[in-house]
Each structure stands twice: as C-alpha cells, then as structure tokens.
Design a protein around this motif. Structure first.
Motif, PDB file in Angstrom:
ATOM      1  N   ASP A   1      -5.934  -2.865   7.112  1.00 36.79           N
ATOM      2  CA  ASP A   1      -5.282  -1.868   6.257  1.00 36.79           C
ATOM      3  C   ASP A   1      -4.157  -1.218   7.042  1.00 36.79           C
TER       4      ASP A   1
ATOM      5  N   LYS B   1      -1.398   2.280   7.530  1.00 40.01           N
ATOM      6  CA  LYS B   1      -1.130   3.708   7.299  1.00 40.01           C
ATOM      7  C   LYS B   1       0.073   4.091   8.141  1.00 40.01           C
TER       8      LYS B   1
ATOM      9  N   ARG C   1      -6.565   8.295  -1.794  1.00 41.86           N
ATOM     10  CA  ARG C   1      -6.711   8.420  -0.338  1.00 41.86           C
ATOM     11  C   ARG C   1      -5.968   9.618   0.236  1.00 41.86           C
TER      12      ARG C   1
ATOM     13  N   THR D   1       0.829  -1.194   0.000  1.00 37.33           N
ATOM     14  CA  THR D   1       0.000   0.000   0.000  1.00 37.33           C
ATOM     15  C   THR D   1       0.865   1.246   0.000  1.00 37.33           C
TER      16      THR D   1
ATOM     17  N   LEU E   1       0.205   3.886   1.384  1.00 37.52           N
ATOM     18  CA  LEU E   1       0.116   4.570   2.679  1.00 37.52           C
ATOM     19  C   LEU E   1       1.163   4.062   3.664  1.00 37.52           C
ATOM     20  N   SER E   2       1.720   2.885   3.414  1.00 38.47           N
ATOM     21  CA  SER E   2       2.806   2.335   4.237  1.00 38.47           C
ATOM     22  C   SER E   2       3.902   1.815   3.310  1.00 38.47           C
TER      23      SER E   2
ATOM     24  N   PHE F   1      -9.710   4.419   4.343  1.00 36.19           N
ATOM     25  CA  PHE F   1      -9.006   5.665   4.620  1.00 36.19           C
ATOM     26  C   PHE F   1      -9.269   6.707   3.538  1.00 36.19           C
TER      27      PHE F   1
END
Length: 597
Positions: free
Chosen positions: A309, A311, A403, A259, A261-262, A358
């Motif tokens: 998920d 983040k 996102r 992802t 986000l990470s 998110f």
C-alpha cells in the motif's frame, strides 16, 4: 457446493455396500501420447472437445444419471429442504462499503435475495435504494459483483456477471438520475480504480470470454476508460503489447491501482504464481498519456509478497526476505531502496503477519498463529506498536472505508460461531458491534459444536496443525463419518469459517476435519515452500498423516472418511487417494487439478 455435499451424503449411504450402477456408456478411441519414450493410451481423448454435440450429450447423460440417484435417496429431499431453510436464516450481508463525497455506499444482500446497491447521506439514518438488478434494465439472471463509486459520489462503476460465469461486464450508474450511462465494457475483470478527477477509471480487459480458447486469461490488459467514450477506443496503459520492454509473459496477470493516499502516482504490477510482487510506478501527470513511462518500484529479488500500500511518497510492503513469518517495511516511491527499507513491523517468531491497513495516524496490523488472529496498531507518529484485544478468538478480516478517520471495521469468523462484524476506534481501542451487523438465528443445536485445535506428527516428524469440529458429547468409537477438507497451495491458509450446511452435518454426528497441510500459508512462507514444486509431496502426505491420526484416535474409520478439496487442492486429493487408497471411503474433487495418468 450444495450438490457436492449431497454427493457426500450419497457416499454415506453407499459405502457399506456399493451398488452396481448402470453408468452411461463412454466410447473409446485410439489415441495416445508418448512421454520420455513411454506410450500412454488416452482412449477418452474425444471428451476434450466440449463443442462436439456428442460430448455435450455425454455430459448431459452423466448429469441426469447423478440426479436420478440423488432424487431417489431416502431422506435426501428432507435434508435439502433443511439446508434451504437454514440459508434463509443467514444474516444480511453488507459489502462494497465506500465513503465518497458526502455519501456512504454499500451493497446489501438479504438471505434468499440478490445483492442491491444503496447509499445514504453522511449523518443520515435512512438509506436509499439505488439499484435492484431484478427490477432494473440489466439482463435477467445477472448478479452484482462489485460497486465502486467515484470520489465525488456522483457515479458508480458496477460490474456484474451472468449466473455461473466468471467474466464481468462493466456499466456506469448515475447517482442523481438513477440511470445507467451508455458505456458498456465486456469482457473484463472487476479490478476497478477511479481517477481523482472522477472522469475516468482503469480496469482489467480480457482478450476473449471463451474459456475453451487458448487465448483465455492470457495477455490481459489494463485499460483506461474515459466516461462517455466508446470502450473500443480505451487506452491500453499496461500490458505485454503496450510495454514489451517490461517482459510481461502471456500467462502473467497485469494489474494496476490508484490510491487517494498517494494521488501523485499511478501503480502497476505483474502477478505470478510465485507470489512475488513486481511493481512499477508512474507520475499521475501521465494518467491520460497513450504511452505511460513506467519505472521499476520493486523486483522479484526484493521478495515483496501479499499486501502492498502507499501513503504520500512512501510504499509500505510485506516482505519474506530473511523473514519467513513476514515483516512490514517501507521505502520512498520516488527513490525506492528495499534493501535499506525502514522496518515498520519486524518479523515475529510466534506469529505470522497477515495484513495491514491504514487509518488516521495508525497502521492496523493483523497477525495469525496459523489459524486464529490477533490485532495490533502501529502509531505513525511515535512508531510504537500495541495490541488491541479482540472480543473472542477467530480469524479476522479488517478494512477502513474512510482512511482519514480512526474508524475501522473487522469481521471475526470461527468454526463454531457465525461471522460477526465489529467497529474499532483505532485511537481509543474501543470496539463495538458494527451498525452493519445483523444476528443470524440459527438452531440452538449449533451452540453444541466443539472445536479442537491440535498438532499431529507428519510423515517426517513435522507437526501439522489439525482442526477438528464435532458435536459435543460424541462417542469416539471409530463409527463416525468424517469429512476432511483442505487446500495446500499458493500459500493460502484454511482459515476458520462458519457455514450452516456444515453445522447441519456436524449436528447430525458427522465430524469435520481440516488438516492445515504444507503448501498453505498457516505457518508463513516456510510452510508454503515446504509444499511447493520439489517438496509438493508433503502436501498430500500431511493430509494422509491427519487421516491416519483420526483413525488411530477413533474419531472415524478408513471406510468412513471422505477426502474433499478442489482446484489446486485436487493435486492433494488425487495423490492422497492414489498413494494410500485404503485410508478413504470416498473422495470429492471439485474442478480438481489432477494428473489423470
């Protein structure tokens, strides 16, 4: 599905006086099995050899026999034509929407056509056709399954299947040249995640595409493919073979994901029928390593279920540990401790947490009362949760394609309204009709469809939700046909949906009933466990209780109820009709899991 519904109509014509059909002959053989000292004859064992020409001819003769009956039913052709015309009235569907680089990608499927891939520049009103399977170099009789663009928007991984197959082929499409690269990967599943550098992606590789083989869907592998390399050299990054120390069983489904986000991590997981998420994590510094050092992120005893998920350095997961209606919790990825995780959304007794997503500054949460949805948002800064009012009731699915913005999209599905898509601004709670929404122009008679959401007492006094859909003004005198459809397995819920074929049947006076039986997920984890393994009989007993209620209240009668389901729902259908055959006039069991003994 259409052929199954046609069989339902056949049932309607034949229930009152079943014809003596001349079925194709089925030979018998001397074959048996012994279980616990009891011998069970199996005279039709020969039909299990699907490669035998005699078996193929037998199935062909059965198909010809069925088609002969269908083709000679008065009014059947007219009904089939009506359904085909209704299918052309469906709205245009948009899927696989990604905002990557400075482009917006999406797949468009107009009624009666195959899906096509488009893109447009951000801020532009006009879209450009990237790929039309019907005019491309792809094989004939294939359909796009998924399209996943790279983060820079220059390439798209496209998976496609031949008609009727469930196995994917992967190819890479160059956006600038509008040509396929030489890379071809087969057989596989379409679980694709791009690396941040846009040079490689991971996917699920299958050992074989032969669905008659004992190896089929076993010992799957997560592999790394570098653009331009021969797929024969793809690296196995997560499987029972590359990581035997993890104890992955042959029937487990390995998964992996990344992802944006990470970006510092790679994630993998092991899927099983119990629904518990067993996750592993590794540093993204190892992403091209031939042997990744996976570390435990969660274990079965952490009871992480459904969605998870990531983040930054936080993992967010749904859990049913001491929370059968689910809660959302978070812990650090670098040093996970789910026993002392932060509670983002505590369990609610009145609603079931369904999913989360998110967007910028918020987590958007969807809850369900078992059938219909409600929408909430959690402020990542203030840690406050507030409800967002929906345009009307129904079941919603929500996603946020970019996102880093406040923009989210959701669809509302209901029993008596076609699916509608809306756009949400999570900052202001403003909801508008989505720019991707197109209205379906179905006949006005569909507006007369009514819905009853009730609960009836099951065999042990438990209240079973029951959805009943019918035409307004119908007389409940026990003379109506009723199609009962349910599932009741793996915690899956029978959620509202609208289908013009069902609308056509309902508008002609046929009742559609959906028992929300135990084994499903309508009332949370406790509902699944109440129809699982030792408690599995509750699934078909709930189904039978709903049939008895519909008969008692004169919605229908026993000779006019058709029990319908498929796959794991076949467990329910098979036992419902053998335990109480007097309740049903007929049954449709599509690819059913049944015990033939």
């Amino acid at each position: 599905m259409m052929k199954s519904i046609l069989l339902f109509i056949i049932v309607g014509f034949t229930l009152s006086g079943i014809a003596q059909y001349n079925y194709p002959m089925s030979k018998t053989v001397d074959s048996s099995d012994t279980y616990f000292g009891v011998r069970y004859p199996d005279p039709f064992r020969w039909l299990e050899n699907m490669k035998d020409s005699e078996v193929k001819n037998w199935f062909k003769s059965q198909g010809e026999f069925t088609n002969e009956i269908i083709n000679n039913i008065n009014g059947c052709k007219e009904l089939q034509n009506e359904w085909e015309n209704l299918s052309k009235l469906k709205s245009t569907k948009y899927s696989d929407r990604y905002e990557r680089g400075n482009k917006i990608f999406f797949v468009e499927k107009k009624p009666g056509t195959s899906p096509k891939l488009y893109f447009k520049e951000k801020g532009a009103s006009n879209s450009q056709l990237l790929l039309d399977p019907e005019t491309s170099s792809l094989e004939k009789d294939v359909e796009i399954q998924s399209c996943i663009p790279s983060f820079d928007g220059k390439k798209v991984v496209i998976t496609f299947m031949k008609s009727g197959a469930e196995i994917s082929t992967i190819k890479i499409f160059d956006v600038d040249t509008k040509q396929f690269l030489s890379d071809v990967i087969y057989p596989c599943f379409s679980s694709i995640f791009w690396y941040q550098d846009n040079n490689a992606f991971i996917y699920t590789s299958l050992v074989t595409d032969d669905n008659t083989s004992e190896k089929f869907l076993k010992n799957n592998k997560i592999k790394l493919h570098i653009i331009g390399n021969d797929s024969k050299n793809d690296i196995d990054i997560f499987s029972s073979e590359s990581h035997p120390e993890l104890g992955i069983k042959p029937y487990n489904f390995p998964n992996a994901e990344l992802t944006e986000l990470s970006p510092d991590y790679l994630f993998s997981s092991v899927g099983n029928d119990d629904g518990l998420n067993i996750y592993y994590v590794a540093s993204s510094n190892e992403q091209y390593s031939k042997h990744i050092n996976w570390k435990s992120l969660s274990k079965a005893e952490d009871q992480l279920v459904k969605s998870i998920d990531f983040k930054g350095n936080l993992a967010y997961a749904m859990s049913n540990k001491n929370a059968p209606n689910f809660k959302l919790i978070a812990t650090t990825i670098s040093d996970p401790n789910w026993n002392n995780a932060e509670v983002i959304a505590a369990e609610r007794k009145d609603l079931i947490l369904d999913n989360f997503s998110f967007c910028k500054d918020y987590i958007v949460l969807t809850y369900s009362d078992g059938i219909n949805s409600r929408l909430f948002k959690y402020d990542l800064k203030t840690k406050n949760t507030t409800e967002i009012k929906l345009p009307y009731i129904g079941n919603i699915s929500l996603w946020c394609p970019d996102r880093t913005t406040y923009n989210c999209y959701f669809k509302i599905k209901s029993w008596n309204k076609p699916s509608s898509e809306f756009k949400l601004n999570a900052l202001t709670n403003e909801i508008n009709v989505s720019e991707y929404h197109t209205k379906a122009n179905f006949p006005a008679v569909f507006d007369s469809i009514e819905v009853e959401e009730i609960e009836i007492k099951g065999h042990d006094g438990t209240l079973i939700p029951l959805s009943i859909i019918y035409k307004k003004g119908m007389k409940m005198d026990g003379k109506n046909y009723c199609l009962m459809d349910s599932y009741g397995a793996y915690g899956y819920s029978s959620l509202p949906f609208f289908d013009p074929i069902y609308g056509s049947l309902i508008s002609k006076g046929i009742i559609f009933a959906i028992p929300h039986v135990r084994g499903g997920g309508e009332k949370g984890e406790a509902w699944r466990i109440a129809g699982y393994k030792g408690t599995k009989p509750n699934t078909w007993k709930d189904f039978n209780s709903c049939a008895e209620y519909l008969i008692a209240k004169k919605y229908t009668s026993s000779k006019k109820i058709i029990a319908s389901s498929g796959s794991a729902g076949g467990i329910m259908i098979g036992r419902a009709i053998t335990e109480k055959p007097d309740l049903y006039g007929a049954a449709i069991c599509i690819s059913g899991v049944v015990n033939t003994m």
